[in-house]
Design an enzyme around this catalytic site. Sequence first.
Site, PDB file in Angstrom:
ATOM      1  N   ASN A  79      -2.038 -10.884   8.692  1.00  0.00           N
ATOM      2  CA  ASN A  79      -1.209 -10.145   8.754  1.00  0.00           C
ATOM      3  C   ASN A  79       0.196 -11.670   9.227  1.00  0.00           C
ATOM      4  O   ASN A  79       1.297 -11.332   9.100  1.00  0.00           O
ATOM      5  CB  ASN A  79      -0.787  -9.550   9.864  1.00  0.00           C
ATOM      6  CG  ASN A  79      -1.384  -7.570   9.120  1.00  0.00           C
ATOM      7  OD1 ASN A  79      -0.689  -7.528   8.195  1.00  0.00           O
ATOM      8  ND2 ASN A  79      -1.130  -6.972  10.295  1.00  0.00           N
ATOM      9  N   CYS A 133      -9.305  -3.911  11.072  1.00  0.00           N
ATOM     10  CA  CYS A 133      -9.398  -3.686   9.741  1.00  0.00           C
ATOM     11  C   CYS A 133      -8.838  -5.237   9.336  1.00  0.00           C
ATOM     12  O   CYS A 133      -8.024  -5.678   8.670  1.00  0.00           O
ATOM     13  CB  CYS A 133      -8.196  -2.602   8.559  1.00  0.00           C
ATOM     14  SG  CYS A 133      -6.786  -2.878   9.512  1.00  0.00           S
ATOM     15  N   PHE A 134      -9.012  -5.720  10.898  1.00  0.00           N
ATOM     16  CA  PHE A 134      -9.048  -7.232  11.246  1.00  0.00           C
ATOM     17  C   PHE A 134      -7.464  -7.912  10.454  1.00  0.00           C
ATOM     18  O   PHE A 134      -7.843  -9.167   9.708  1.00  0.00           O
ATOM     19  CB  PHE A 134     -10.585  -7.517  10.019  1.00  0.00           C
ATOM     20  CG  PHE A 134     -11.573  -7.406  10.407  1.00  0.00           C
ATOM     21  CD1 PHE A 134     -11.933  -6.624  11.534  1.00  0.00           C
ATOM     22  CD2 PHE A 134     -11.405  -6.984   9.014  1.00  0.00           C
ATOM     23  CE1 PHE A 134     -13.129  -6.166  11.410  1.00  0.00           C
ATOM     24  CE2 PHE A 134     -13.009  -6.045   8.645  1.00  0.00           C
ATOM     25  CZ  PHE A 134     -13.744  -5.811   9.872  1.00  0.00           C
ATOM     26  N   CYS A 135      -6.324  -6.959  11.072  1.00  0.00           N
ATOM     27  CA  CYS A 135      -5.550  -8.123  10.761  1.00  0.00           C
ATOM     28  C   CYS A 135      -5.010  -7.985   9.379  1.00  0.00           C
ATOM     29  O   CYS A 135      -4.566  -9.055   8.800  1.00  0.00           O
ATOM     30  CB  CYS A 135      -5.229  -9.074  11.601  1.00  0.00           C
ATOM     31  SG  CYS A 135      -4.965  -8.628  13.182  1.00  0.00           S
ATOM     32  N   ASN A 136      -5.875  -7.645   8.198  1.00  0.00           N
ATOM     33  CA  ASN A 136      -5.832  -8.175   7.385  1.00  0.00           C
ATOM     34  C   ASN A 136      -5.452  -6.644   6.187  1.00  0.00           C
ATOM     35  O   ASN A 136      -7.088  -6.088   5.551  1.00  0.00           O
ATOM     36  CB  ASN A 136      -6.898  -8.500   6.720  1.00  0.00           C
ATOM     37  CG  ASN A 136      -7.226  -9.164   5.285  1.00  0.00           C
ATOM     38  OD1 ASN A 136      -6.390  -8.451   4.134  1.00  0.00           O
ATOM     39  ND2 ASN A 136      -7.362 -10.439   4.789  1.00  0.00           N
TER      40      ASN A 136
END
Length: 375
Positions: free
Chosen positions: A35, A292-295
Amino acid sequence: MAIFTPNATGALRLVGEAYPFRPGDRFLLTFDNHNSVNGIREFARARGAETTYVPSEAFNLRVDEQLLPRYLTEVGGRAPQLFAYPAQSNFSGVQHPLAWIEQAHEHGWDVLLDSAAYVPTNRLDLSQWHPDFVAISFYKMFGWPSGVGCLLARRTALAKLERPWFSGGTIVAAFVQREWYQSAPGVAHFEDGTINFLNLPAVEIGLRLLGQIGIETIHTRVEALAISLLDALGSLRQANGAPAATIYGPRDFDRRGATIAFNFLHPDERVVDERYVDRVAGQHNISLRTGCFCNPGAGEVAFTISRETLVGGEFGDAMTIDDYAEAIGLPSCGAVRASLGLASNFDDIHRFSVFVREFVDLAVVPDDLPPRTGC
Ligand SMILES: Cc1ncc(COP(=O)(O)O)c(C=O)c1O
């Protein structure tokens, strides 16, 4: 040139806020991005530039090799234009080709290479590859200090940037009554305020440690561990012989790093809620990253969420991610991630393999899970 920042996000933001986007320009980036790279599109948008995303393929979360050249040639306008991608995905571990850097240059793009997930276990040889900007975080490389990242920039690329403000340390002089300032030359113009200077010796010590062990040695060892982990997850089976886990991204160790995103599966193939996995892992003293791992782009492809699905539901003010997921009918919007690095060893892999085998038998998920807090 090296500019010290508080973290990789700080390095990416420096580029985003100062890149000279003009109306009609293009910001090109892969779906697969953290992100802190996605956020640059907001700077681009504010300056009238348009953003274009290059999609990943559903099966292995890579970009189709035939597709990128089309984007590089077809969406370009007048230079300068910015193309941003991660050398290694923080979601799937996919390593996107470094050869894209020169391909993009040939078509007039400046390249921002997010190397935060790549450099901890891979050599990024800047005498061979020439990205214009590289973002890294030192704590991801050797665990400490947590407050220092870095933007590496080519001199010519740095000279293109137009900082939207000045601050302490970034100027030669500023006047109040004339409302005028003169920027400090080179790197000094980009280092805002007082950086965490007491931690800088730790960066030097950490880099020396990596040098002593050798990044190739780290890479080889982590590769052996990751192959073992991929094997443990890939061979997990339900009592009826069906797969008990699904891996997002490449299933073997071809052109990938040691970051493995997966979900457990119920016998009826539904995904086991990752928040439950997190809880049980915690009870076993295993610390996992879930969500969702900032992705979000990699997640949208991995979980087969289409644009139509996303625009089909309004994300209301008081909504949580879970409310939204329910409103648009998503069965799952998170995963579990295991990442390996300098400190990982075979004992970790063994304990984790035992944990995942035991977990498969614990498929009854309670209904008191905490709300998802971010994506
Ligand atoms: C690929 C990638 N880029 C950027 C970041 C942001 O790094 P930081 O938290 O150091 O700002 C991360 C963090 O996980 C990352 O994995």
